[in-house]
Design a protein around this motif. Sequence first.
Motif, mmCIF file in Angstrom:
data_model
loop_
_atom_site.group_PDB
_atom_site.id
_atom_site.type_symbol
_atom_site.label_atom_id
_atom_site.label_comp_id
_atom_site.label_asym_id
_atom_site.label_seq_id
_atom_site.Cartn_x
_atom_site.Cartn_y
_atom_site.Cartn_z
ATOM 1 N N GLY A 1 0.808 -1.206 0.000
ATOM 2 C CA GLY A 1 0.000 0.000 0.000
ATOM 3 C C GLY A 1 0.845 1.261 0.000
ATOM 4 O O GLY A 1 1.907 1.317 0.628
ATOM 5 N N ALA A 2 0.390 2.275 -0.731
ATOM 6 C CA ALA A 2 1.063 3.573 -0.866
ATOM 7 C C ALA A 2 2.343 3.492 -1.684
ATOM 8 O O ALA A 2 3.112 4.463 -1.717
ATOM 9 C CB ALA A 2 1.354 4.199 0.496
ATOM 10 N N ALA A 3 2.588 2.374 -2.348
ATOM 11 C CA ALA A 3 3.753 2.278 -3.232
ATOM 12 C C ALA A 3 3.521 3.106 -4.492
ATOM 13 O O ALA A 3 2.395 3.259 -4.957
ATOM 14 C CB ALA A 3 4.024 0.822 -3.602
ATOM 15 N N GLN A 4 4.590 3.628 -5.054
ATOM 16 C CA GLN A 4 4.520 4.483 -6.231
ATOM 17 C C GLN A 4 4.758 3.658 -7.491
ATOM 18 O O GLN A 4 5.638 2.798 -7.533
ATOM 19 C CB GLN A 4 5.545 5.613 -6.148
ATOM 20 C CG GLN A 4 5.309 6.571 -5.001
ATOM 21 C CD GLN A 4 3.995 7.312 -5.130
ATOM 22 O OE1 GLN A 4 3.620 7.753 -6.210
ATOM 23 N NE2 GLN A 4 3.287 7.449 -4.031
ATOM 24 N N VAL A 5 3.953 3.938 -8.517
ATOM 25 C CA VAL A 5 4.080 3.305 -9.824
ATOM 26 C C VAL A 5 4.509 4.376 -10.823
ATOM 27 O O VAL A 5 3.828 5.405 -10.966
ATOM 28 C CB VAL A 5 2.767 2.641 -10.262
ATOM 29 C CG1 VAL A 5 2.906 2.053 -11.665
ATOM 30 C CG2 VAL A 5 2.351 1.566 -9.268
ATOM 31 N N VAL A 6 5.626 4.147 -11.505
ATOM 32 C CA VAL A 6 6.176 5.102 -12.468
ATOM 33 C C VAL A 6 6.442 4.355 -13.769
ATOM 34 O O VAL A 6 7.133 3.324 -13.766
ATOM 35 C CB VAL A 6 7.466 5.757 -11.950
ATOM 36 C CG1 VAL A 6 8.000 6.752 -12.973
ATOM 37 C CG2 VAL A 6 7.220 6.446 -10.623
#
Length: 579
Positions: free
Chosen positions: A442-447
């Motif tokens: 949770g709250a991980a960033q996807v780029v």
Amino acid sequence: MQSEVVRPNSYVVLRLPSGLHTVHEIKPNTLISVGKYGSFQSNFLIGRPFHYTYEILDQVDPSTRSGLRIVPPIELYANIRDEVSTPADLEEEVQTCSDGKEARDQFEVVDQKGEVILRTNRNILDDARCQTMTMEEIEILKAEGKRSGKDLIAKILDSHSALDQKTAFALAKYTLRKTKKYSRRFTVLPMDVPFLATWILNEKDASKTMELREEALALIGSWSNIHYIPSPLEEYPDEPDGMGQGRWLMVDETGGLLVAAAAERLGVLHPPYEQQTRSTGIHTDTPAKVQGIGDMQPHNEQMQDSQAGPSIRKAKYANSNAITLIHANSQPNLSLLRYFSFDAANPTPSHPLSRHLKTISWLQLLHPQDDNACTEPELVTQGVLETWKSGKRSNYHRKRRRWERTTAMVSEARQGNFDGLVVASFMSTPTILHHLVPLLRGAAQVVVYSPYIEPLFEVADYYSTQRRVAYLKDPPAAEAMPTEDFPVNPTLLLAPTIQTIKCRPWQVLPGRTHPLMTGKGGAEGYVFTATRVLPAEGGVEARGISKKRKEKAADVSGGMSESKREKVVEVKDEVVMDS
């Protein structure tokens, strides 16, 4: 941490007077050629600090045994120092040239008092006959010169017949042009990720790195939140061992440029100084003593092959500050990591990336039972092993170690709980996100990076609010995903955004400010960003008491007698106690 001095078997950047950059590997006891500027021994640079400027000498001085000369700062900035004039000098120059017809012919820019302050070049004729020295004479002087080219440049300026007619700006421009052409100086710079991206974009094949620019790398690193975690257990005290401790998932098809940028942020890109020195066998703790401008002693220590070489024991993979790379081939394409002393095909155990970089294929991640590397070799008893030859035993143990290593990496990747996902691939982006987004915490960033905006615009539509509402109203079965309307689960990512960044060089002059017309074209480069969220399990209902119901309840309670109101209060207390 990157070394502050030049190390053996490392790559350095040489900045030439023409403004071009060349990349060289500093191998001991080899000759480095820089084209028309000359050549020199690589040992003269080993152990020297970066950002020094050197001159290549034609004839080596027997007392110094060196083919290079360190250019001192007072000589580097001599032109800038000479251009700075005192107020008294400027006042004297203005007084001598403010009156008279001759002064009016030489100057045309005047101040408010009518005093001329700048010479014009209206009477200068740019004719090649003004230079009396021929090209043959210049070549002879270059062959006979004992210095780097400074004397040659001075003779070229002296042989110009119209040099005294040039303005200060024209003279500086002419001198700079000759210096770039005939000067034999170069500056040693360290190899880093920003320069590597710019160098490949401008001087190599930019398509191999998806035209990834330096500023786009910075934007990707900022949004992905890749950072070094000094004490993972303090940041994630409730997580199990090896989970959620600075682990990032990556899909890189830029030749390793994206992995290098992430490793640099994690502090695992460059090998430690002690390990690098021990692996090369060359001791460069004490650089050569510099007694003068041209006194440089080369490092002639012999390599000790018997003492060199790191430990060959199996390296244990790190659980924190780690990168898990997913590739589509049998081996990942990490060719650009060689500029940072790392060979993906034959990694050195002393290099930090050998422990912090884990590579698995798509087949191993999605269907490990179909991959040969994930199939356990036949277990042989110790008694049978003793009857085998040494070569067969070594081959058996090698296969067992490879299976254990691959199985451990695949098992850890399939458990998920990564801190972020970074993608730069030509593959279908929705397909990649469909399989990898569920592996994030949770709250991980996807780029996601793409040279063009169309693939990212499609992904942003799949995670839009309209898709999410339609998915929640009629969710498809889990085994039916992905469907035509829902290639991905739109409830897993929040706030999809598309950004772009590109630094353009500008010419800034009074009345002539505009972008440089010789700038590099190509793809713009776009970045898709989103945040991983965990959908709530089951239905979520928000209940409350409206204003009308509150007023009605107040009126009813107001009309009750005191005894009835006490009974109501008692009933409410009993309900609360029972609950």
